[in-house]
Motif scaffolding. Structure first.
Motif, PDB file in Angstrom:
ATOM      1  N   UNK A   1       0.824  -1.208   0.000  1.00 55.40           N
ATOM      2  CA  UNK A   1       0.000   0.000   0.000  1.00 55.40           C
ATOM      3  C   UNK A   1       0.858   1.259   0.000  1.00 55.40           C
ATOM      4  N   UNK A   2       2.000   1.217   0.698  1.00 52.63           N
ATOM      5  CA  UNK A   2       2.891   2.380   0.707  1.00 52.63           C
ATOM      6  C   UNK A   2       3.552   2.595  -0.650  1.00 52.63           C
ATOM      7  N   UNK A   3       3.806   1.506  -1.375  1.00 54.25           N
ATOM      8  CA  UNK A   3       4.434   1.631  -2.693  1.00 54.25           C
ATOM      9  C   UNK A   3       3.512   2.330  -3.682  1.00 54.25           C
ATOM     10  N   UNK A   4       2.213   2.041  -3.613  1.00 58.43           N
ATOM     11  CA  UNK A   4       1.247   2.620  -4.566  1.00 58.43           C
ATOM     12  C   UNK A   4       0.497   3.797  -3.956  1.00 58.43           C
ATOM     13  N   UNK A   5       1.022   4.375  -2.874  1.00 59.06           N
ATOM     14  CA  UNK A   5       0.287   5.418  -2.154  1.00 59.06           C
ATOM     15  C   UNK A   5       0.066   6.667  -2.999  1.00 59.06           C
ATOM     16  N   UNK A   6       0.991   7.002  -3.899  1.00 59.83           N
ATOM     17  CA  UNK A   6       0.892   8.243  -4.675  1.00 59.83           C
ATOM     18  C   UNK A   6       0.404   8.006  -6.093  1.00 59.83           C
ATOM     19  N   UNK A   7      -0.301   6.912  -6.297  1.00 59.41           N
ATOM     20  CA  UNK A   7      -0.866   6.580  -7.603  1.00 59.41           C
ATOM     21  C   UNK A   7      -2.384   6.733  -7.514  1.00 59.41           C
ATOM     22  N   UNK A   8      -3.047   7.237  -8.560  1.00 61.19           N
ATOM     23  CA  UNK A   8      -4.510   7.345  -8.522  1.00 61.19           C
ATOM     24  C   UNK A   8      -5.176   6.039  -8.101  1.00 61.19           C
ATOM     25  N   UNK A   9      -6.223   6.164  -7.322  1.00 60.06           N
ATOM     26  CA  UNK A   9      -6.833   5.006  -6.654  1.00 60.06           C
ATOM     27  C   UNK A   9      -7.233   3.881  -7.609  1.00 60.06           C
ATOM     28  N   UNK A  10      -7.868   4.167  -8.769  1.00 59.38           N
ATOM     29  CA  UNK A  10      -8.238   3.043  -9.658  1.00 59.38           C
ATOM     30  C   UNK A  10      -7.040   2.213 -10.107  1.00 59.38           C
ATOM     31  N   UNK A  11      -5.928   2.888 -10.413  1.00 62.31           N
ATOM     32  CA  UNK A  11      -4.747   2.171 -10.875  1.00 62.31           C
ATOM     33  C   UNK A  11      -4.064   1.459  -9.717  1.00 62.31           C
TER      34      UNK A  11
ATOM     35  N   UNK B   1       6.302  -1.878 -12.045  1.00 62.04           N
ATOM     36  CA  UNK B   1       5.100  -1.219 -12.551  1.00 62.04           C
ATOM     37  C   UNK B   1       4.991   0.208 -12.037  1.00 62.04           C
ATOM     38  N   UNK B   2       5.300   0.406 -10.759  1.00 64.00           N
ATOM     39  CA  UNK B   2       5.224   1.752 -10.182  1.00 64.00           C
ATOM     40  C   UNK B   2       6.305   2.659 -10.777  1.00 64.00           C
ATOM     41  N   UNK B   3       7.466   2.078 -11.081  1.00 59.40           N
ATOM     42  CA  UNK B   3       8.543   2.874 -11.669  1.00 59.40           C
ATOM     43  C   UNK B   3       8.160   3.422 -13.036  1.00 59.40           C
ATOM     44  N   UNK B   4       7.298   2.714 -13.762  1.00 51.69           N
ATOM     45  CA  UNK B   4       6.847   3.197 -15.066  1.00 51.69           C
ATOM     46  C   UNK B   4       5.910   4.394 -14.946  1.00 51.69           C
ATOM     47  N   UNK B   5       5.287   4.564 -13.794  1.00 55.05           N
ATOM     48  CA  UNK B   5       4.311   5.633 -13.592  1.00 55.05           C
ATOM     49  C   UNK B   5       5.008   6.812 -12.943  1.00 55.05           C
ATOM     50  N   UNK B   6       5.860   7.476 -13.721  1.00 53.43           N
ATOM     51  CA  UNK B   6       6.689   8.550 -13.190  1.00 53.43           C
ATOM     52  C   UNK B   6       5.882   9.826 -13.028  1.00 53.43           C
ATOM     53  N   UNK B   7       5.951  10.473 -11.869  1.00 52.40           N
ATOM     54  CA  UNK B   7       5.251  11.747 -11.681  1.00 52.40           C
ATOM     55  C   UNK B   7       6.012  12.888 -12.334  1.00 52.40           C
ATOM     56  N   UNK B   8       5.403  14.081 -12.320  1.00 51.61           N
ATOM     57  CA  UNK B   8       6.077  15.247 -12.874  1.00 51.61           C
ATOM     58  C   UNK B   8       7.305  15.600 -12.054  1.00 51.61           C
ATOM     59  N   UNK B   9       7.156  15.579 -10.747  1.00 50.45           N
ATOM     60  CA  UNK B   9       8.264  15.862  -9.834  1.00 50.45           C
ATOM     61  C   UNK B   9       7.941  15.229  -8.493  1.00 50.45           C
ATOM     62  N   UNK B  10       8.892  15.330  -7.567  1.00 55.80           N
ATOM     63  CA  UNK B  10       8.681  14.754  -6.249  1.00 55.80           C
ATOM     64  C   UNK B  10       7.594  15.472  -5.470  1.00 55.80           C
ATOM     65  N   UNK B  11       7.370  16.747  -5.793  1.00 54.66           N
ATOM     66  CA  UNK B  11       6.384  17.530  -5.042  1.00 54.66           C
ATOM     67  C   UNK B  11       4.980  17.404  -5.629  1.00 54.66           C
ATOM     68  N   UNK B  12       4.839  16.715  -6.766  1.00 50.28           N
ATOM     69  CA  UNK B  12       3.535  16.619  -7.409  1.00 50.28           C
ATOM     70  C   UNK B  12       3.297  15.178  -7.846  1.00 50.28           C
ATOM     71  N   UNK B  13       2.795  14.307  -6.975  1.00 47.52           N
ATOM     72  CA  UNK B  13       2.552  12.905  -7.341  1.00 47.52           C
ATOM     73  C   UNK B  13       1.410  12.783  -8.336  1.00 47.52           C
ATOM     74  N   UNK B  14       1.248  11.588  -8.890  1.00 44.91           N
ATOM     75  CA  UNK B  14       0.229  11.374  -9.905  1.00 44.91           C
ATOM     76  C   UNK B  14      -1.185  11.540  -9.370  1.00 44.91           C
TER      77      UNK B  14
END
Length: 655
Positions: free
Chosen positions: A11-21, A58-71
């Protein structure tokens, strides 16, 4: 030390990914962990390790814009990040100025001590400021203002403005989210067609915010004293989906009439991208991942198609020793395939004798990349000759236009989806990737066509082509397609010099230099004042004899008004009191005059499909008073509905 379970770690690994994904990734992770042979002693451990490694990949492929702005950042988070980045840039400027001042002070003391003279204090260099702030932009995942487009000082002013950061962050964040959805494999026919549900919902919320802002903002016409909401004014122009669709069909019909009169052939062409640019592929009725996908995103695929078309058109315009140049005219439409990869539908007209040369040229460049891969010859280029016996070319392309705008008179798309749902997803796809859906090929520009709608009349002694162009735009008729019909695009094209006029069209837009200064200190764009054309006037003497000619450019002013933008004050929303927004002028100041129509500069549609011109008194009188009362009541109702929304700082907040 508190023990962390496997579920808590995942859950911590996918914490900053949109909920459906995130839910999809966790479900796949659970299946991998459970897929082991219980008879093997180390089976469970191996399965857990592989599941964890795949989750990290899989999470590494979902790169955010920056550290301060998660997906999974909301729009509020994005606005806050914009303010923070702008403040960071301002602090950086203050730091540079302080360091520069310290250096100047040290130089001054040294100069006084050594020679008793004052050292020159130079202002901080704007280029130095720009270079320092550009590094902050790059670190934040945003491209700095382009050096070839902006000068140093305006570029610095942009990078310290939260408004600029908000726009750039929204663009980058939206693309990052959709790229993550494509990498995850959710954008496909059997899941989320054309665009992810997350991006579709983002676009829906954005449209709702924009609609609320337009509905709560009032524009006052200073000449006529009339007031309208921006939503009412926007509904009168090409921003209205129905008007946009009607205008496109008008132009396509006009091109088709020109082709019929010239005995030209019509070709419906479809160009697709190489297979390596597709995230998914179909095997029968199944959709599977494409192992050859090279990571190309839809905007990159669109640039590839644009480059291919540029080479095709240049080759046709050059011609060869064996074949003269060919001038195509028609339209191209960009739309997504089920996995989001764009492809082009083109409707072109040209002389019949050029058909073989056109097809060979298209094949040459469209198949230049990976043209020998399986299925390329059959699928990468598809040609369909328009047959008048089976229907009009405009009627054939109408479904593609409706699908990409509002789903008008369509029930299902080619994937079996509802037409309204499809048009919403396609619109979200085009907005997310900044893809231009419709483009005219050949013929004069539509900008002059629209401006001619604002011109009440042209001089009686103007050249014939000017009068013909104005009549083609403004003349009224009972039936479409007759000589005196309005929206006669074919007559307008002929008046401008024909379909091959290029940049040599005869009637042009008249502009004056802009006087307003923008928010970043730049001079505003030139203002449109009407149309202009070139003519050679006859010069006569006192008795009327023709003695000379006078080449000149004649400008015909169009109807424009000065508008004052009013927004409801936050302290008086219940009564819908309005306060003016200073410094915003949407028209040219001119003498007081009666309005041409009560709302806009176009004729309104009356009974039986006829066009009528609204009363020139601006709709005053008893009927005008009734409409004014109804308008005020509608505004009060809208204000009451806006009061119920607590998610905005004031009704119509532009976000």
């Amino acid at each position: 030390m508190q023990h962390v379970t496997d579920q808590q770690w995942a859950a911590s690994v996918v914490a900053e990914i949109p909920r459906p994904w995130a839910a999809r990734l966790l479900s796949a992770w659970e299946k991998r962990r459970a897929s082991f042979n219980p008879l093997v002693t180390t089976g469970e451990g191996i399965a857990r390790r592989k599941a964890n490694e795949q989750l990290r990949a899989d999470v590494a492929l979902m790169r955010p814009v920056s550290d301060v702005l998660p997906l999974d950042a909301s729009d509020t988070d994005l606005c806050n990040a914009a303010w923070n980045m702008a403040e960071k840039c301002r602090v950086k400027l203050l730091t540079i100025e302080a360091e520069q001042e310290h250096v100047r002070t040290a130089d001054f003391l040294c100069a006084v001590h050594a020679a008793g003279v004052v050292a020159s204090a130079t202002a901080i260099d704007a280029f130095e400021q720009r270079t320092a702030l550009a590094r902050i932009c790059i670190a934040g995942g945003i491209a700095a203002p382009e050096e070839t487009r902006y000068e140093d000082l305006p570029a610095v002013r942009r990078m310290v403005a939260a408004h600029w950061w908000k726009g750039r962050l929204r663009k980058a964040h939206g693309k990052a989210r959709e790229t993550a959805a494509i990498n995850l494999g959710v954008v496909r026919r059997d899941r989320e067609c054309y665009v992810s549900d997350v991006s579709k919902l983002d676009r829906q919320w954005q449209n709702e915010r924009n609609a609320a802002a337009l509905a709560a903002t009032i524009a006052k016409n200073l000449e006529t004293e009339q007031e309208f909401t921006l939503a009412e004014l926007a509904a009168k122009g090409p921003a209205n989906a129905a008007i946009k669709r009607a205008e496109l069909m008008t132009r396509i019909n006009g091109f088709e009439r020109i082709a019929i009169a010239a005995a030209h052939t019509g070709l419906f062409l479809t160009i697709t991208c190489p297979s390596k640019m597709h995230r998914m592929k179909t095997q029968g009725s199944r959709v599977v991942e494409n192992g050859k996908w090279d990571g190309t995103t839809p905007d990159e695929a669109q640039r590839y198609l644009a480059k291919v078309w540029a080479r095709i058109r240049a080759a046709l315009a050059r011609g060869t020793k064996k074949h003269p140049p060919v001038s195509l005219y028609g339209f191209r439409i960009a739309e997504p395939q089920h996995d989001g990869t764009p492809h082009w539908h083109c409707l072109f007209f040209y002389p019949q004798e050029d058909d073989a040369h056109v097809r060979a040229t298209v094949r040459r460049y469209a198949l230049e990349m990976d043209g020998n891969e399986p299925g390329a010859q059959e699928k990468r280029c598809d040609f369909k000759t328009m047959d008048p016996a089976k229907g009009t070319a405009a009627g054939y392309i109408a479904k593609y236009i409706a699908k990409n705008i509002d789903g008008y008179r369509l029930e299902k798309d080619l994937e079996g989806n509802d037409a309204l749902e499809t048009s919403a997803r396609v619109e979200a796809w085009a907005t997310r990737w900044r893809i231009r859906q419709f483009q005219q090929i050949g013929g004069p520009p539509v900008t002059v066509w629209r401006e001619l709608r604002r011109v009440e009349s042209v001089p009686a002694d103007s050249p014939a082509h000017v009068r013909k162009a104005h009549a083609a735009v403004n003349r009224v008729a009972l039936l479409e397609g007759r000589e005196n019909a309005s929206v006669a695009w074919d007559h307008y094209v002929e008046a401008q010099g024909g379909i091959a006029c290029g940049r040599g069209y005869r009637v042009r837009i008249a502009k004056i230099p802009g006087e307003a200064v923008g928010r970043y200190g730049e001079t505003g764009a030139p203002q449109i004042v009407g149309i202009e054309y070139f003519e050679v006037a006859k010069v006569r003497d006192a008795v009327g004899n023709w003695i000379d000619v006078l080449p000149r450019t004649v400008t015909v002013e169009s109807k424009r008004f000065t508008w004052e933008i009013m927004r409801p004050a936050a302290s008086a929303r219940a009564g819908y009191a309005a306060r003016p927004v200073t410094g915003l002028d949407l028209g040219l100041k001119r003498a007081q005059r009666a309005p041409w129509t009560c709302v806009n500069n176009c004729t309104g549609e009356g009974e039986n499909g006829r066009y009528r011109e609204v009363e020139r008194d601006g709709g005053r009188g008893a009927e005008g008073d009734r409409r004014a009362l109804d308008h005020g009541e509608n505004r009060r109702r809208e204000a009451s509905r806006a009061d119920a929304r607590n998610d905005q700082p004031y009704p119509g907040a532009v976000t």
